[in-house]
Motif scaffolding. Sequence first.
Motif, PDB file in Angstrom:
ATOM      1  N   VAL A 120       2.451   1.770  -3.480  1.00 41.69           N
ATOM      2  CA  VAL A 120       1.470   2.349  -4.403  1.00 41.69           C
ATOM      3  C   VAL A 120       1.255   3.821  -4.088  1.00 41.69           C
ATOM      4  CG1 VAL A 120      -0.943   2.257  -5.156  1.00 41.69           C
ATOM      5  CG2 VAL A 120       0.335   0.127  -4.784  1.00 41.69           C
ATOM      6  N   ARG A 121       1.177   4.151  -2.822  1.00 36.16           N
ATOM      7  CA  ARG A 121       0.906   5.532  -2.415  1.00 36.16           C
ATOM      8  C   ARG A 121       2.045   6.470  -2.801  1.00 36.16           C
ATOM      9  NH1 ARG A 121       1.778   9.284   1.462  1.00 36.16           N
ATOM     10  NH2 ARG A 121       3.415   8.029   2.428  1.00 36.16           N
ATOM     11  N   LEU A 173       1.703  -0.769 -11.861  1.00 34.22           N
ATOM     12  CA  LEU A 173       0.897  -1.895 -11.371  1.00 34.22           C
ATOM     13  C   LEU A 173       0.392  -2.745 -12.533  1.00 34.22           C
ATOM     14  CD1 LEU A 173      -1.295  -0.137  -8.647  1.00 34.22           C
ATOM     15  CD2 LEU A 173       0.460  -1.864  -8.221  1.00 34.22           C
ATOM     16  N   SER A 224      -4.662  -3.362  -5.047  1.00 40.28           N
ATOM     17  CA  SER A 224      -4.626  -1.984  -4.567  1.00 40.28           C
ATOM     18  C   SER A 224      -6.020  -1.505  -4.167  1.00 40.28           C
ATOM     19  CB  SER A 224      -4.050  -1.066  -5.647  1.00 40.28           C
ATOM     20  OG  SER A 224      -4.026   0.273  -5.202  1.00 40.28           O
ATOM     21  N   ALA A 239      -6.574  -3.080  -0.740  1.00 39.77           N
ATOM     22  CA  ALA A 239      -5.576  -2.913   0.317  1.00 39.77           C
ATOM     23  C   ALA A 239      -6.053  -1.971   1.420  1.00 39.77           C
ATOM     24  CB  ALA A 239      -4.253  -2.423  -0.282  1.00 39.77           C
ATOM     25  N   GLU A 272      -3.461  -3.764  -9.591  1.00 41.48           N
ATOM     26  CA  GLU A 272      -4.583  -2.839  -9.503  1.00 41.48           C
ATOM     27  C   GLU A 272      -5.711  -3.421  -8.646  1.00 41.48           C
ATOM     28  OE1 GLU A 272      -4.848   0.148 -10.519  1.00 41.48           O
ATOM     29  OE2 GLU A 272      -3.407   0.483 -12.155  1.00 41.48           O
ATOM     30  N   HIS A 301       0.830  -1.204   0.000  1.00 40.79           N
ATOM     31  CA  HIS A 301       0.000   0.000   0.000  1.00 40.79           C
ATOM     32  C   HIS A 301       0.869   1.262   0.000  1.00 40.79           C
ATOM     33  CE1 HIS A 301      -3.476   2.519   0.806  1.00 40.79           C
ATOM     34  NE2 HIS A 301      -2.872   3.034   1.856  1.00 40.79           N
TER      35      HIS A 301
END
Length: 301
Positions: free
Chosen positions: A14-15, A58, A66, A69, A63, A11
Motif C-alpha cells: 500500500v505504501r 485497494l 489498510s 495495518a 481499504e 502495508h
Amino acid sequence: MFDSRYVRTFHEVVRTGSYSAAARALGYTQPAITQQMKALERDVGIPLFVRVGRGIRLTEAGETLSRHASDILGSLSAAQEQMNALARLHAGRVRVCSFPSANSTLLPEALARLAAAHPGIRIDLLENEPPESLRRLAQGECDISLAFTYPGLHEHVPDDLVETPLLEDQLTVLLPSGHRLARRRVVQLTDLEGERWIAGCPRCRANLLHECEEAGFVPDIAFTTDDNMAVQSLVAEGLGVAMVPALVLAFMHRAKVAGRPLQPASRRKVSAYVLREHLRIPATALVLQELKAVAASKMGC
C-alpha cells in the motif's frame, strides 16, 4: 487470524503502490509478494486488491485493512520492545509473598540490591504466613513465595512448586530482661516448663507444642499473635516468654527483652518457592538470585 508477516508486506504494498516496489523495499522477489498477498486474501476470505491497467487498487476490504495495518504493526513493534526489555532485565514485575520476619530482614536488603542494579524491575510485596503463602503461589496470585518449615512437622508442599533453600533459622526464646534465666547464654527448654507462653502463627504454634511435647511438658499458652512487635511488648511486660526464630532478633526494639538460644537446638528451614515454569522468567530468576545472596550473608553472621 492474520499472519503478521503478511500484514507487514500488505502495508508495504500500500505504501509503495505496487508489488514490484514492495518487493524491492523488502528484499523479496515479486512472485513472493504475490504469494503472500494471495495467502492474506485467503485468510480474510475476500479480495484486497483489484487490477487497474498495469497497477492495483485497494478494494473496500483492502481499504479497511489498510486503516488498521499501521496500528497492528505499531502494537507488534511495541510488544517486541517490551519483550526485549523484559529479556534484558530493563523491565518486569515480580510479585513476592513472604512472612513478616523475612519481610523485615531478607526482603529489604535483596530488593535494595535489585533496585540499584535493575531499576526497571517492579516488586509487589505481599504478606502471608505459610501455608497460605504457598496456596497463593500455587493459584497464581504471586510469583515467588518465601515460606518456612519445621523439621518435626509433616508439612505438605504442592508437587508443582520448586524449592530454593535459603537458610536455617535457629529458634530462640524471648525472656523479660529481669527473668531468672536471662543471664544464661543458652536456655534449656525444660527449664521453661512452668512459664506462660506467647504463641505465634498456626505453624509456629504447632511447632511450639511439638517441641515442648518432645521436652516432656505441655506449654501454658496465654496469648497468640503473629505480630512480632506485639510479642516483644508482651514479653517486655512480663506477660510470658516466646519461642521465636533468630531472624526476629535482627529487629529487637525492646530493651527489656532478652533473646537466648534454646537447647536442644532446633531450626526452621526458610526457602523460596516458585512454579517450575517461572524459573525461566529472567526477572523472577534474578529475584531468587538476590535472595540467595542475602540469605548467605545472614548465615555468615
